[in-house]
Design a protein around this motif. Structure first.
Motif, PDB file in Angstrom:
ATOM      1  N   ASN A 156       0.914  -1.384   0.198  1.00 12.28           N
ATOM      2  CA  ASN A 156      -0.136  -0.025   0.029  1.00 12.28           C
ATOM      3  C   ASN A 156       0.856   1.369   0.076  1.00 12.28           C
ATOM      4  OD1 ASN A 156      -2.732  -1.309   0.208  1.00 12.28           O
ATOM      5  ND2 ASN A 156      -2.098  -1.858   2.201  1.00 12.28           N
ATOM      6  N   GLY A 157       2.140   1.240   0.042  1.00  9.91           N
ATOM      7  CA  GLY A 157       3.158   2.365   0.306  1.00  9.91           C
ATOM      8  C   GLY A 157       2.879   3.223   1.284  1.00  9.91           C
ATOM      9  N   GLN A 158       2.779   2.555   2.496  1.00  8.92           N
ATOM     10  CA  GLN A 158       2.466   3.271   3.618  1.00  8.92           C
ATOM     11  C   GLN A 158       3.706   2.969   4.749  1.00  8.92           C
ATOM     12  OE1 GLN A 158      -1.122   1.395   5.264  1.00  8.92           O
ATOM     13  NE2 GLN A 158      -2.243   3.222   4.580  1.00  8.92           N
ATOM     14  N   GLY A 159       4.400   4.416   4.955  1.00  3.22           N
ATOM     15  CA  GLY A 159       5.658   4.126   5.669  1.00  3.22           C
ATOM     16  C   GLY A 159       6.790   3.828   4.927  1.00  3.22           C
ATOM     17  N   VAL A 160       6.635   3.276   3.604  1.00  2.00           N
ATOM     18  CA  VAL A 160       7.917   2.835   2.729  1.00  2.00           C
ATOM     19  C   VAL A 160       7.242   3.127   1.362  1.00  2.00           C
ATOM     20  CG1 VAL A 160       8.703   1.164   4.464  1.00  2.00           C
ATOM     21  CG2 VAL A 160       7.049   0.369   2.782  1.00  2.00           C
ATOM     22  N   ALA A 161       8.330   2.992   0.341  1.00  2.00           N
ATOM     23  CA  ALA A 161       7.675   3.343  -1.152  1.00  2.00           C
ATOM     24  C   ALA A 161       7.095   1.964  -1.455  1.00  2.00           C
ATOM     25  CB  ALA A 161       9.058   3.421  -1.782  1.00  2.00           C
ATOM     26  N   LYS A 162       6.003   2.141  -2.114  1.00  5.74           N
ATOM     27  CA  LYS A 162       4.990   1.051  -2.760  1.00  5.74           C
ATOM     28  C   LYS A 162       6.118   0.003  -3.397  1.00  5.74           C
ATOM     29  CE  LYS A 162       1.142  -0.069  -5.644  1.00  5.74           C
ATOM     30  NZ  LYS A 162       0.692  -0.987  -4.478  1.00  5.74           N
ATOM     31  N   ASP A 163       6.010  -1.054  -3.103  1.00  3.57           N
ATOM     32  CA  ASP A 163       7.029  -2.225  -3.855  1.00  3.57           C
ATOM     33  C   ASP A 163       6.122  -3.366  -3.752  1.00  3.57           C
ATOM     34  OD1 ASP A 163       8.832  -3.832  -4.734  1.00  3.57           O
ATOM     35  OD2 ASP A 163      10.601  -2.693  -3.963  1.00  3.57           O
ATOM     36  N   ASP A 164       5.378  -3.893  -4.889  1.00  6.13           N
ATOM     37  CA  ASP A 164       4.784  -4.953  -5.072  1.00  6.13           C
ATOM     38  C   ASP A 164       5.629  -6.308  -4.682  1.00  6.13           C
ATOM     39  OD1 ASP A 164       2.340  -3.990  -5.210  1.00  6.13           O
ATOM     40  OD2 ASP A 164       2.336  -4.099  -7.236  1.00  6.13           O
ATOM     41  N   ALA A 165       6.852  -6.326  -5.406  1.00  4.42           N
ATOM     42  CA  ALA A 165       7.859  -7.486  -5.316  1.00  4.42           C
ATOM     43  C   ALA A 165       8.294  -7.653  -3.850  1.00  4.42           C
ATOM     44  CB  ALA A 165       9.093  -7.025  -6.093  1.00  4.42           C
ATOM     45  N   GLU A 166       8.537  -6.348  -3.042  1.00  4.16           N
ATOM     46  CA  GLU A 166       9.025  -6.496  -1.544  1.00  4.16           C
ATOM     47  C   GLU A 166       7.879  -6.986  -0.801  1.00  4.16           C
ATOM     48  OE1 GLU A 166      12.139  -6.004   1.264  1.00  4.16           O
ATOM     49  OE2 GLU A 166      12.055  -6.123  -1.191  1.00  4.16           O
ATOM     50  N   ALA A 167       6.618  -6.481  -1.282  1.00  6.00           N
ATOM     51  CA  ALA A 167       5.505  -7.042  -0.312  1.00  6.00           C
ATOM     52  C   ALA A 167       5.278  -8.560  -0.571  1.00  6.00           C
ATOM     53  CB  ALA A 167       4.323  -6.265  -1.154  1.00  6.00           C
ATOM     54  N   VAL A 168       5.634  -9.216  -1.694  1.00 10.90           N
ATOM     55  CA  VAL A 168       5.439 -10.526  -1.859  1.00 10.90           C
ATOM     56  C   VAL A 168       6.565 -11.322  -1.166  1.00 10.90           C
ATOM     57  CG1 VAL A 168       5.852 -12.484  -3.471  1.00 10.90           C
ATOM     58  CG2 VAL A 168       4.238 -10.509  -4.221  1.00 10.90           C
ATOM     59  N   LYS A 169       7.648 -10.502  -0.991  1.00 10.13           N
ATOM     60  CA  LYS A 169       8.815 -11.089  -0.108  1.00 10.13           C
ATOM     61  C   LYS A 169       8.486 -11.492   1.321  1.00 10.13           C
ATOM     62  CE  LYS A 169      12.968  -9.605   2.124  1.00 10.13           C
ATOM     63  NZ  LYS A 169      13.883  -8.538   1.933  1.00 10.13           N
ATOM     64  N   TRP A 170       7.585 -10.317   1.837  1.00  8.77           N
ATOM     65  CA  TRP A 170       7.321 -10.334   3.438  1.00  8.77           C
ATOM     66  C   TRP A 170       6.190 -11.345   3.396  1.00  8.77           C
ATOM     67  CZ3 TRP A 170      10.862  -9.655   6.662  1.00  8.77           C
ATOM     68  CH2 TRP A 170      11.750  -8.798   6.437  1.00  8.77           C
ATOM     69  N   TYR A 171       4.996 -11.243   2.460  1.00  8.44           N
ATOM     70  CA  TYR A 171       4.015 -12.173   2.583  1.00  8.44           C
ATOM     71  C   TYR A 171       4.354 -13.560   2.555  1.00  8.44           C
ATOM     72  CZ  TYR A 171       0.531  -8.352   1.185  1.00  8.44           C
ATOM     73  OH  TYR A 171      -0.139  -7.242   1.383  1.00  8.44           O
ATOM     74  N   ARG A 172       5.560 -13.937   1.823  1.00  7.49           N
ATOM     75  CA  ARG A 172       5.744 -15.292   1.718  1.00  7.49           C
ATOM     76  C   ARG A 172       6.382 -15.824   2.699  1.00  7.49           C
ATOM     77  NH1 ARG A 172       6.523 -17.760  -2.943  1.00  7.49           N
ATOM     78  NH2 ARG A 172       6.938 -15.979  -4.087  1.00  7.49           N
ATOM     79  N   LYS A 173       7.343 -14.964   3.508  1.00 10.04           N
ATOM     80  CA  LYS A 173       7.944 -15.496   4.766  1.00 10.04           C
ATOM     81  C   LYS A 173       6.837 -15.825   5.911  1.00 10.04           C
ATOM     82  CE  LYS A 173      12.317 -12.563   4.560  1.00 10.04           C
ATOM     83  NZ  LYS A 173      13.158 -13.704   4.738  1.00 10.04           N
ATOM     84  N   ALA A 174       5.813 -14.935   5.979  1.00  9.21           N
ATOM     85  CA  ALA A 174       4.611 -15.201   6.710  1.00  9.21           C
ATOM     86  C   ALA A 174       3.948 -16.544   6.493  1.00  9.21           C
ATOM     87  CB  ALA A 174       3.841 -14.057   6.911  1.00  9.21           C
ATOM     88  N   ALA A 175       3.736 -16.579   5.126  1.00  6.99           N
ATOM     89  CA  ALA A 175       2.754 -17.787   4.490  1.00  6.99           C
ATOM     90  C   ALA A 175       3.633 -18.901   4.671  1.00  6.99           C
ATOM     91  CB  ALA A 175       2.689 -17.461   3.014  1.00  6.99           C
ATOM     92  N   GLU A 176       4.839 -18.953   4.623  1.00  8.35           N
ATOM     93  CA  GLU A 176       5.660 -20.064   5.052  1.00  8.35           C
ATOM     94  C   GLU A 176       5.521 -20.638   6.573  1.00  8.35           C
ATOM     95  OE1 GLU A 176       9.492 -19.231   3.189  1.00  8.35           O
ATOM     96  OE2 GLU A 176       8.746 -19.633   1.088  1.00  8.35           O
ATOM     97  N   GLN A 177       5.325 -19.744   7.188  1.00  4.20           N
ATOM     98  CA  GLN A 177       5.075 -20.320   8.540  1.00  4.20           C
ATOM     99  C   GLN A 177       3.894 -20.537   8.795  1.00  4.20           C
ATOM    100  OE1 GLN A 177       7.187 -17.764  11.998  1.00  4.20           O
ATOM    101  NE2 GLN A 177       7.834 -16.565  10.133  1.00  4.20           N
ATOM    102  N   GLY A 178       2.826 -20.511   7.656  1.00  4.76           N
ATOM    103  CA  GLY A 178       1.523 -21.088   8.104  1.00  4.76           C
ATOM    104  C   GLY A 178       0.347 -19.862   8.543  1.00  4.76           C
ATOM    105  N   PHE A 179       1.037 -18.678   8.069  1.00  9.40           N
ATOM    106  CA  PHE A 179       0.050 -17.497   8.622  1.00  9.40           C
ATOM    107  C   PHE A 179      -1.035 -17.340   7.490  1.00  9.40           C
ATOM    108  CE2 PHE A 179      -0.684 -13.031   9.382  1.00  9.40           C
ATOM    109  CZ  PHE A 179      -1.282 -12.937  10.797  1.00  9.40           C
TER     110      PHE A 179
END
Length: 473
Positions: A156-179
């Motif tokens: 959403n570009g909140q507090g950091v520059a909007k970056d869909d690839a970086e969003a996917v990176k962090w989503y993946r880290k949480a998703a791989e923990q079963g979140f």
């Protein structure tokens, strides 16, 4: 074609509105109570709220004692209590004060909660950059909720520059923990090709995994995806979902206390109950294995407990704490029948539902567990994460089982294509008694089973007094 992320469910909005309207009309018809019934219902609800508030206040006293001694987990719990008005008047400024104290000790839950306060302007001025900073601190310690929140900041570009690839990176880290929330966000990223190459199979995989945890958006997402996929793609998505194994995050936090001892956070929580007045307690082996470090939250505050013995085959663990406690009697389970009334008190989802013990009353179903396993009862008690290890008591207040597990939604979905409803299992007390016979010093300390009927309110109160929140590190 799939709609955009913002309009992903727009094509279902009209149908949902019709369903909601029908349900609203039905509920209006059902709940037209006579005046006397309404008044009785109001008084009953007020009484339940009063008891819950009293119990919350008792827990807050325990947390405050430990928080003032700089215990990070207690500081987080006290901040949570202030933020949610649990046991104290709601006060976001006080919540932020205690959350900050815990966050300064690198407590990941507190860092994440403090980030949320900055993101929403609760107790502090709204500041998305500060929110992202605190989310990142916890995310870099592999805390799934913070990883997901940081992913949202980038999306959403909140507090950091909007970056869909970086969003996917962090989503993946949480998703791989079963979140689950991260899994559905990652699924949408794959479905729409945002920050990653479009891949319906990967999207379906993550959607299935989120659905197996009851994510509210996953079923709708699954339907939309299936309308855009071939049978072969769907089968492949199901296959990779079955092979998924969550990544386990490390438990140790950096040492910020200048004591040479690393700060740690609980890796899981559950329920336990005392069976002797001198501190022997029962919980599940899958919660407190032989190497577990355990702390209990009791009316006496936060106390340590040691694992005495475990029975992995029957998912039982015997713990010992120092002190004087209320205890429950254990009775043989052979007297239980199909339809027998049972109850449990436990601590489900403490991060969402708070720290007061929660009560559930249901019936015994089949007298055997999964695949006719004779060690278990199947029960209709709605067991949630955190209830495991709690006592299942009969109408006389005797322990007749130990809550162990609920039917895996993922397994049920894979085998039947449907989601289970309130299907849970409890280890029969006869197996618990057999386990306790192997510890000679316990037998003489066990209370005699109650032989007379009790008021059910007294049964619940007795169970509550003997129940403890179990934290594993």
């Amino acid at each position: 074609m799939l709609p955009s992320r913002n309009g992903f469910f727009a094509d279902m909005k009209e149908n949902r509105l019709v369903v909601f309207t029908v349900l609203l009309l039905l509920s209006a018809a059902v709940f037209q109570l006579p005046a006397q019934q309404k008044e009785a219902h109001r008084k009953s609800s007020a009484d339940i709220r009063s008891k819950a508030e009293t119990s919350d206040a008792e827990w807050v006293k325990s947390y405050r004692k430990a928080a003032e001694q700089n215990d990070a987990q207690a500081q987080y719990n006290l901040g949570f209590a202030y933020a949610n008005g649990r046991g104290v008047a709601k006060n976001y400024a006080q919540a932020v004060k205690w959350l900050r104290k815990a966050a300064d000790q690198s407590d990941v839950q507190a860092e994440t909660a403090l980030g949320y306060c900055y993101a929403t302007g609760q107790g502090v001025a709204k500041e998305h950059t500060e929110a992202a900073k605190w989310y990142r601190k916890a995310a870099e310690q592999n805390f799934a909720q913070a990883e997901f929140n940081l992913g949202n900041c980038y999306a959403n570009g909140q507090g950091v520059a909007k970056d869909d690839a970086e969003a996917v990176k962090w989503y993946r880290k949480a998703a791989e923990q079963g979140f689950a929330q991260a899994q559905i966000s990652l699924a949408l990223s794959y479905a729409l090709g945002q920050g990653v190459a479009k891949d319906y199979v990967e999207s379906y995989k993550w959607t299935l995994l989120a659905a197996s945890q009851g994510d509210k958006d996953a079923k709708e997402t699954m339907t939309i995806l299936e309308n855009n996929m071939s049978r072969e793609q769907i089968a492949e998505g199901q296959k990779v979902a079955r092979n998924f194994k969550p990544r386990v995050a490390p438990s140790a936090e950096p040492d910020t206390s200048n004591t040479g001892i690393a700060q740690t956070r609980p890796q899981s929580s559950g329920t336990g109950f005392f069976i002797t007045e001198d501190g022997y307690l029962i919980t599940n082996e899958h919660l407190a294995g032989s190497e577990a470090q355990v702390r209990l939250v009791t009316r006496e505050g936060l106390i340590s407990a040691k694992v005495v013995k475990v029975d992995a085959a029957n998912d039982l663990a015997l713990l010992k704490a120092e002190g004087k406690f209320a205890a429950l009697p254990v009775a043989a389970s052979r007297t239980m029948k199909l339809g027998s009334t049972v109850a449990t008190v436990g601590f489900p989802n403490i991060g969402l539902q708070g720290f007061a013990p929660k009560f559930a009353r249901r019936e015994i179903g089949p007298l055997s567990g999964p695949q006719d396993d004779a060690r278990y009862f199947q029960i209709s008690v709605p067991v949630e994460p955190g209830n495991s290890g709690g006592a299942l008591v009969d109408e006389r207040g005797n322990v007749v089982g130990v809550l162990s597990a609920m039917l895996s939604m993922k397994a049920a979905l894979a085998t039947s294509g449907a989601f289970p409803q309130n299907v849970s299992y409890a280890v029969k007390s006869s197996f618990l008694l057999g386990f306790l016979e192997s510890v000679p010093e316990i037998a003489a300390k066990l209370k005699e089973p109650n032989a007379k009927d009790m008021k059910f309110d007294d049964v619940v109160e007795q169970a509550k007094e003997a129940t403890a929140l179990v934290l594993m590190y």
